[in-house]
Design a protein around this motif. Structure first.
Motif, short mmCIF file in Angstrom:
data_model
loop_
_atom_site.label_atom_id
_atom_site.label_comp_id
_atom_site.label_asym_id
_atom_site.label_seq_id
_atom_site.Cartn_x
_atom_site.Cartn_y
_atom_site.Cartn_z
N TYR A 192 0.72 -1.06 0.13
CA TYR A 192 0.03 -0.01 0.10
C TYR A 192 0.75 1.32 0.00
O TYR A 192 2.05 1.22 0.50
CB TYR A 192 -0.83 0.05 1.26
CG TYR A 192 -1.77 -1.33 1.44
CD1 TYR A 192 -1.58 -2.23 2.33
CD2 TYR A 192 -2.98 -1.26 0.63
CE1 TYR A 192 -2.21 -3.46 2.19
CE2 TYR A 192 -3.70 -2.34 1.07
CZ TYR A 192 -3.26 -3.53 1.69
OH TYR A 192 -4.21 -4.36 1.71
N LEU A 193 0.34 2.29 -0.70
CA LEU A 193 0.87 3.58 -0.58
C LEU A 193 -0.04 4.70 -0.28
O LEU A 193 -0.52 5.27 -1.26
CB LEU A 193 1.66 4.15 -1.74
CG LEU A 193 2.47 5.24 -1.61
CD1 LEU A 193 3.87 4.86 -0.75
CD2 LEU A 193 2.95 5.61 -3.06
N PRO A 194 -0.38 4.99 1.13
CA PRO A 194 -1.59 6.00 1.50
C PRO A 194 -0.53 7.21 1.20
O PRO A 194 0.45 7.38 1.34
CB PRO A 194 -1.67 5.84 2.84
CG PRO A 194 -1.14 4.52 3.34
CD PRO A 194 -0.27 4.22 2.23
N MET A 195 -1.23 8.36 0.37
CA MET A 195 -0.55 9.47 0.44
C MET A 195 -1.43 10.92 0.37
O MET A 195 -2.55 10.69 0.47
CB MET A 195 -0.28 9.75 -1.37
CG MET A 195 0.27 8.38 -2.11
SD MET A 195 0.51 8.59 -3.93
CE MET A 195 -1.21 8.58 -4.42
N ASN A 196 -0.81 11.53 1.34
CA ASN A 196 -1.52 12.73 1.87
C ASN A 196 -0.78 13.94 1.65
O ASN A 196 0.32 14.19 1.00
CB ASN A 196 -1.47 12.50 3.37
CG ASN A 196 -2.27 11.52 4.10
OD1 ASN A 196 -3.37 10.92 3.59
ND2 ASN A 196 -1.67 10.67 4.96
N SER A 197 -1.65 15.23 1.73
CA SER A 197 -1.00 16.50 1.57
C SER A 197 -0.53 16.37 0.19
O SER A 197 0.73 17.07 -0.18
CB SER A 197 0.02 16.84 2.54
OG SER A 197 -0.53 16.90 3.59
N LEU A 198 -1.32 15.98 -0.74
CA LEU A 198 -0.88 15.86 -2.02
C LEU A 198 -0.45 17.22 -2.75
O LEU A 198 -1.34 18.09 -2.65
CB LEU A 198 -1.83 15.22 -3.27
CG LEU A 198 -1.62 13.42 -3.01
CD1 LEU A 198 -2.65 12.84 -3.28
CD2 LEU A 198 -0.35 12.85 -3.48
N LYS A 199 0.30 17.21 -3.80
CA LYS A 199 0.86 18.42 -4.24
C LYS A 199 0.79 18.29 -5.82
O LYS A 199 0.85 17.04 -6.23
CB LYS A 199 2.33 18.73 -4.02
CG LYS A 199 2.38 18.90 -2.56
CD LYS A 199 3.99 19.12 -2.28
CE LYS A 199 4.30 19.26 -0.76
NZ LYS A 199 5.77 19.16 -0.57
N PRO A 200 0.43 19.36 -6.86
CA PRO A 200 0.56 19.01 -8.15
C PRO A 200 1.81 18.52 -8.61
O PRO A 200 1.52 17.84 -9.67
CB PRO A 200 0.37 20.44 -8.66
CG PRO A 200 -0.22 21.29 -7.39
CD PRO A 200 0.12 20.50 -6.20
N GLU A 201 2.76 18.47 -8.15
CA GLU A 201 3.99 18.04 -8.34
C GLU A 201 4.05 16.52 -8.18
O GLU A 201 5.00 15.90 -8.63
CB GLU A 201 5.37 18.59 -7.99
CG GLU A 201 5.48 18.81 -6.37
CD GLU A 201 4.84 20.18 -6.01
OE1 GLU A 201 3.75 20.68 -6.61
OE2 GLU A 201 5.16 20.84 -5.18
N ASP A 202 3.01 16.09 -7.61
CA ASP A 202 3.10 14.56 -7.20
C ASP A 202 2.31 13.99 -8.40
O ASP A 202 2.23 12.73 -8.58
CB ASP A 202 2.26 14.27 -5.86
CG ASP A 202 2.68 14.58 -4.65
OD1 ASP A 202 2.35 15.34 -3.62
OD2 ASP A 202 4.15 14.37 -4.76
#
Length: 124
Positions: free
Chosen positions: A80-90
């Motif tokens: 799994y890869l939970p991703m928080n506080s995502l940014k446009p550069e992600d």
């Protein structure tokens, strides 16, 4: 040959969250380290995170530290890869990969099996 299938990508606003999953076929999942990589348009594939065979060691790219968390469930053959506080550069296609080693590694050349990728798009 192991098969890796990613899911969980999508479109999200900046500051939002997504959770990527990668389901693996085969009986040897728990023997090998796993990793996540990403590739943005016009750029090379870059390391995101990796986890050792038993989850004891984890590595992260500096750009995602504190925001992304890699984990695995060997009983479910899933990483799994939970991703928080995502940014446009992600924004990128995210790939799950299996390493040829048991220990976690950040070296792309240590990974020999790849999924088809899942698109993550973060709008500003």
């Amino acid at each position: 040959q192991v098969q890796l299938v990613e899911s969980g990508g999508g479109l999200v606003q900046a500051g939002g969250s997504l959770r990527l999953s990668c389901a693996a076929s085969g009986r040897t999942f728990s023997s090998y380290a796993m990793g996540w990589f990403r590739q943005a348009p016009g750029k090379g594939r870059e390391f995101v995170a990796a986890i050792s065979w038993n989850g004891g060691n984890k590595y992260y790219a500096d750009s995602v530290k504190g925001r992304f968390t890699i984990s695995r469930d060997n009983a479910k053959n899933t990483v799994y890869l939970p991703m928080n506080s995502l940014k446009p550069e992600d924004t990128a296609v995210y790939y799950c990969a299996r390493s040829s080693r048991a220990d976690a590694t950040t070296n792309i050349f240590d990974f020999n099996s790849w999924g088809q990728g899942t698109q993550v798009t973060v709008s500003s």
